[in-house]
Scaffold this motif. Structure first.
Motif, short mmCIF file in Angstrom:
data_model
loop_
_atom_site.label_atom_id
_atom_site.label_comp_id
_atom_site.label_asym_id
_atom_site.label_seq_id
_atom_site.Cartn_x
_atom_site.Cartn_y
_atom_site.Cartn_z
N LEU A 55 -13.30 -6.02 -5.77
CA LEU A 55 -11.95 -6.07 -5.21
C LEU A 55 -10.97 -5.53 -6.22
O LEU A 55 -10.89 -6.00 -7.36
N THR A 56 -10.22 -4.51 -5.82
CA THR A 56 -9.13 -3.97 -6.64
C THR A 56 -7.84 -4.04 -5.84
O THR A 56 -7.86 -4.08 -4.61
N LEU A 57 -6.73 -4.09 -6.54
CA LEU A 57 -5.43 -4.22 -5.90
C LEU A 57 -4.45 -3.20 -6.45
O LEU A 57 -4.52 -2.81 -7.62
N SER A 58 -3.52 -2.79 -5.60
CA SER A 58 -2.38 -1.99 -6.01
C SER A 58 -1.21 -2.38 -5.12
O SER A 58 -1.35 -3.21 -4.22
N GLY A 59 -0.06 -1.80 -5.37
CA GLY A 59 1.10 -2.10 -4.54
C GLY A 59 2.12 -2.94 -5.27
O GLY A 59 1.84 -3.52 -6.33
N PRO A 60 3.32 -3.05 -4.71
CA PRO A 60 4.44 -3.70 -5.41
C PRO A 60 4.26 -5.19 -5.68
O PRO A 60 4.89 -5.72 -6.58
N THR A 61 3.42 -5.89 -4.90
CA THR A 61 3.24 -7.33 -5.14
C THR A 61 1.82 -7.66 -5.58
O THR A 61 1.40 -8.81 -5.50
N ALA A 62 1.08 -6.66 -6.04
CA ALA A 62 -0.31 -6.87 -6.43
C ALA A 62 -0.45 -7.85 -7.59
O ALA A 62 -1.39 -8.65 -7.63
N GLY A 90 -19.53 -4.79 -0.21
CA GLY A 90 -19.02 -3.54 -0.73
C GLY A 90 -17.74 -3.72 -1.53
O GLY A 90 -17.38 -4.83 -1.94
N ALA A 91 -17.04 -2.61 -1.72
CA ALA A 91 -15.83 -2.57 -2.55
C ALA A 91 -14.59 -2.57 -1.67
O ALA A 91 -14.42 -1.69 -0.82
N PHE A 92 -13.72 -3.53 -1.89
CA PHE A 92 -12.45 -3.63 -1.18
C PHE A 92 -11.32 -3.15 -2.08
O PHE A 92 -11.33 -3.38 -3.30
N HIS A 93 -10.35 -2.50 -1.47
CA HIS A 93 -9.10 -2.20 -2.17
C HIS A 93 -7.95 -2.71 -1.29
O HIS A 93 -7.85 -2.36 -0.11
N LEU A 94 -7.11 -3.54 -1.89
CA LEU A 94 -6.00 -4.16 -1.19
C LEU A 94 -4.69 -3.58 -1.69
O LEU A 94 -4.38 -3.67 -2.88
N VAL A 95 -3.94 -2.95 -0.78
CA VAL A 95 -2.60 -2.47 -1.10
C VAL A 95 -1.64 -3.59 -0.69
O VAL A 95 -1.43 -3.85 0.50
N LYS A 96 -1.08 -4.26 -1.68
CA LYS A 96 -0.30 -5.47 -1.45
C LYS A 96 1.20 -5.14 -1.41
O LYS A 96 1.78 -4.75 -2.43
#
Length: 293
Positions: A55-62, A90-96
């Motif tokens: 799990l990876t994250l990006s975005g303004p509130t990540a 698998g691999a998740f990417h969350l744009v927060k």
């Protein structure tokens, strides 16, 4: 599906148009009745099948959401793997993008989106009982986010009504960027196990109501967590006052346990103008004009 095929899903904000606390059960959980709708605003989740979970994250509130094992996406994956041995992960990417601890179910909607993606990747139906079971294990608001359509939610979140066709609801969402802990709001309510408010039943909501009819019905409802949240975070009262004073506002109310509040407008133009005015007057707040469904 090929090994590297990327799947994606929206994770819309959940808005409690009403939230009635019917009482506190002997086991300590609070029973509720809530009309839930979903916004155009939300987070975004992508998934690539792999031999391991990531799990990876990006975005303004990540930064506020955290990327460790306690993130609800990770908890949902573990819960579904327990229900479905041999689950392909698998691999998740969350744009927060949504504010965290905001009363709009951002983390719950992320988790539900992850469950939907895992179902697609593994070839089982969107209504597979294992998805609902995993959602319940992940969090109280996750089941209602599995199929993000307006509906009644009851119990502690596990009792879901049929999807309800609402008229177009043009809304402005405002969060003052002050986190409010749900547990603290419930504690402030002060209900002891076995106690209830006795305020009366939730007003009946039917599919196909027009805007004015729905508005009249919503005004008979309430958010029973609003007063407690205002005590814990007085800025919530300020947000409600600002929204109530916006030109064209027909109803202003807090969502969930706060601190996000919403205002309903009759037209898209009114909602857009109100959002611009609020954002200009309070640039430190998170403000979003959106459509609820």
């Amino acid at each position: 599906m090929t090994e590297l095929e990327l799947l994606s899903a929206r994770a819309p904000a959940k808005i409690n148009l009403t939230l009635h606390i019917e009482g506190r059960r002997p086991d300590g959980y609070h029973e509720l009745q809530s009309l839930v709708a979903f916004a155009g605003a939300g987070d975004f989740v992508t998934f690539t099948p792999a031999d391991y979970f990531d799990l990876t994250l990006s975005g303004p509130t990540a930064v506020d959401a955290g990327d460790g094992g306690d993130n609800l996406v990770a908890r949902a994956e573990r819960a579904l793997r327990a229900e479905k041995p041999g689950l392909r992960t698998g691999a998740f990417h969350l744009v927060k993008r949504l504010p965290v601890a905001a009363g709009i179910g951002g983390g719950s909607s992320d988790a539900a989106a992850a469950l939907r993606l895992l179902a697609r990747a593994n070839g089982f139906a969107a209504d597979d009982p294992a998805l609902y079971a995993a959602a319940r294990l992940t969090g109280a608001d996750v089941p209602v986010c599995l199929a993000p359509r307006a509906r009644m939610m009851g119990g502690v979140g596990e009792k879901l009504g049929a999807a309800i066709a609402l008229p177009p609801l043009f809304a402005v969402l405002v969060n003052p960027r002050v986190p409010v802990e749900t547990k603290a709001v419930f504690h402030k309510l002060g209900l002891k196990p076995g106690e209830s408010y006795g305020y009366g039943p939730h007003p009946a909501i039917a599919s196909g109501m027009d805007f004015e009819g729905l508005l009249r019905t919503l005004k008979k409802g309430r958010n029973d967590m609003e007063d407690a949240a205002c005590v814990l975070a007085p800025v919530v009262g300020h947000v409600l006052a600002v929204l109530s004073g916006a030109r064209g506002c027909r109803l202003a109310r807090m969502s969930g346990s706060g601190a996000t509040c919403f205002a309903l407008f009759e037209t898209c133009r009114q909602a857009g103008a109100a959002a611009r005015a609020v954002a200009q007057g309070h640039p430190e707040w998170w403000v979003k004009a959106t459509l609820l469904r």
